[in-house]
Write an enzyme that holds these catalytic residues in place. Structure first.
Site, short mmCIF file in Angstrom:
data_model
loop_
_atom_site.label_atom_id
_atom_site.label_comp_id
_atom_site.label_asym_id
_atom_site.label_seq_id
_atom_site.Cartn_x
_atom_site.Cartn_y
_atom_site.Cartn_z
N GLU A 61 43.74 34.24 34.44
CA GLU A 61 44.13 33.64 35.67
C GLU A 61 43.34 34.37 36.85
O GLU A 61 42.76 33.83 38.01
CB GLU A 61 45.25 33.73 36.57
CG GLU A 61 46.42 33.11 35.61
CD GLU A 61 46.15 31.66 34.79
OE1 GLU A 61 45.30 30.88 36.16
OE2 GLU A 61 47.02 31.06 34.23
N HIS A 95 39.98 32.52 36.64
CA HIS A 95 40.26 31.22 37.72
C HIS A 95 39.97 31.71 39.00
O HIS A 95 39.58 31.10 39.47
CB HIS A 95 41.45 30.34 37.68
CG HIS A 95 42.46 29.47 36.18
ND1 HIS A 95 40.78 28.47 36.02
CD2 HIS A 95 42.33 29.37 35.42
CE1 HIS A 95 41.46 28.09 35.21
NE2 HIS A 95 42.50 28.60 34.55
N GLU A 101 38.57 25.60 33.27
CA GLU A 101 39.10 26.67 32.18
C GLU A 101 37.67 27.43 31.16
O GLU A 101 38.12 28.50 30.73
CB GLU A 101 39.29 25.38 31.75
CG GLU A 101 40.38 25.93 30.30
CD GLU A 101 41.59 26.59 30.30
OE1 GLU A 101 41.84 26.39 31.83
OE2 GLU A 101 42.19 26.79 29.90
#
Ligand code: ZN
Length: 507
Positions: A272, A275, A301
């Site tokens: 994460e 991201h 991704e």
């Protein structure tokens, strides 16, 4: 005359910018409300929050699809085309026009019906999964698929109906292109998975902990901080499903899921972070526009997988971080050396659940769903026969039997929410992550030493300059090509996976 034209154009552009800034702000408000819902809202907030998000969603849609926006875009089209393709202004006009055309095609009643069916579908799915009862889920699935067909009919016919769904998540990529990439992965990965199954397993016995959760939180932050997590601009919170969100370039929020019997929280947290960094490093020039932030799910991704797998499962990374990590969990890891730990976190073992799958088998979970989604749209499989179709492919691709539908066709939330065309982006991200990694290693020959020294700034800067700063200015494949000089290609990823398998299993 020219001066007057320029002034009119300037006025239209300023007006368009102001309207898009309002839409960007409203979208960020919706993100904060949604983050709040998933992280801190008491359960009683669910109903009012659903109303608030629906109102915001409608407002955003109405503001963006207003006739006035169409008029401004019309006025600005030739001006945009007269500018260099990669300028911020030309990109803003071009991408806003694409978004506008698309948003105008779907009638508001259908959008509302899709949202309602998605929300109902998710409620039914939670129960059906808990009871492992596919029949209970079937009517909701039928409704979602029917509405998806209506959605497809809103657009000009594409080469394949699936193209229209895929475009929402990976703009301008065709189903045929994805199929070509996936067929190549399948051709190589199925025999590799069979060979690994017959090789002696890697010892992973210590990965079941126990790892006390408070200690995991500290250990994760101790790793994330040098990567670039800065508490004045980032947050980390626990949630049942890890995700990344943000309300601006300097307000990035990531979550992870802590379990005492494994290290999922650690790798999900690094994932994460990848991201979050993509959003954080978008160009400040694009801030408060509708082209700020990640361009597609696939490219997003690629960033999370790059940090999770190529950085976070690498030897130099654990040479840096293992010692303090081991000290935090002396009872479990006291006798485990860094090499044994490295091998365990890279182990390959077919399993039932996608989100728990390793780097190799993960792709087969995705390919299976991609193939079934196409069969559904083409009418090649009856929805009621999905469990059998699912289980047969799990046997064929991963060599494992599915004990019940909760561990099979019912495991993922996506179809219950009418989300079709999304799954492929997970593996497209894996594929692109290694292409990007190969390119950046050529530019950063000392990368391994930098990682081992805990220096992540050169890596972050490379990603920012080559990919992150562009936001949504280009299509996903244009973005990739500008960054590394080529579009999607599965070969680097296959080389990487074969290298891992040879190293760990000697096959
Ligand atoms: Zn992700």
């Amino acid at each position: 005359m020219a001066g007057r034209m320029a002034a009119a154009v300037e006025e239209s552009y300023t007006e368009l910018e102001a309207r898009l800034a309002r839409i960007a702000d409203l979208s960020r408000i919706a993100r904060v409300l949604s983050w709040d819902q998933q992280v801190i809202m008491p359960p009683g907030g669910a109903e009012p929050r659903a109303e608030q998000l629906a109102t915001l969603g409608r407002t955003i849609h109405e503001e963006f699809t207003a006739e006035e926006v169409g008029r401004l875009l019309e006025e600005l089209r030739s001006y945009g085309e007269s500018l260099p393709y990669d300028s911020d202004e030309a990109s803003l006009i071009r991408v806003a026009e694409q978004d506008y055309e698309k948003a105008r095609r779907v009638p508001p009643e259908l959008t509302a019906e899709l949202a309602r069916a998605a929300s109902l579908g998710q409620q039914v799915w939670v129960q059906a999964r808990a009871e492992s009862d596919f029949a209970k889920f079937l009517p909701a699935l039928e409704r979602n698929v029917e509405l998806k067909r209506q959605y497809i009919d809103c657009f000009e016919p594409a080469e394949e109906p699936y193209d229209i769904l895929l475009d929402d998540y990976e703009h301008a990529m065709s189903t045929a292109h994805v199929r070509a990439v996936f067929d190549r992965l399948k051709e190589e990965l199925v025999p590799i998975i069979q060979a690994v199954a017959e090789a002696p397993p890697v010892d992973e016995s210590f990965l079941v902990g126990p790892f006390p959760i408070e200690l995991q939180k500290e250990a994760l932050l101790a790793i994330l901080r040098p990567l670039g997590f800065d508490e004045t601009q980032w947050r980390l919170d626990p949630t049942p499903h890890p995700f990344a969100s943000y309300s601006g370039l300097t307000d990035i929020r990531i979550t992870t899921r802590y379990l005492e019997d494994g290290l999922m929280a650690l790798f999900a947290g690094i994932h994460e972070f990848g991201h979050g960094l993509y959003e954080h490093q978008s160009s400040p020039e694009l801030d408060r526009t509708t082209i700020s932030g990640g361009v597609s799910l696939g490219l997003h991704e690629s960033q999370s997988r790059l940090w999770e797998n190529l950085v976070g499962r690498s030897r130099p990374f654990w040479r840096r971080f293992y010692e303090p990590f081991q000290r935090a969990f002396p009872e479990v890891l006291g006798d485990v050396d860094v090499e044994a730990f490295y091998r365990a976190v890279n182990r390959i073992r077919p399993s039932l659940i996608r989100v728990e799958a390793d780097q190799v088998t993960y792709n087969m979970h995705v390919i299976l769903r991609f193939e079934l989604e196409q069969d559904i749209l083409a009418g090649n499989v009856e929805l009621r026969d999905l469990p059998e179709a699912w289980n047969a492919r799990m046997q064929e691709y991963l060599g494992i039997d599915v004990p019940d539908d909760a561990h099979g066709v019912l495991q993922d939330v996506h179809w219950s929410a009418g989300v079709v065309g999304y799954f492929p982006t997970y593996s497209l991200g894996n594929v692109m992550s290694v292409q990007i990694w190969e390119a950046l290693r050529r530019d950063l020959p000392d990368l391994d030493d930098q990682i081992e020294a805990g220096e992540f700034a050169p890596l972050r800067e490379w990603l920012r300059d080559r990919i992150h700063r562009h936001g949504r200015k280009f299509t996903p494949q244009e973005t990739l090509e500008r960054a590394i000089g080529s579009t999607i290609d599965p070969e680097p990823y296959l080389r990487y996976l074969k290298g891992k398998v040879a190293e760990l299993y000697g096959v």
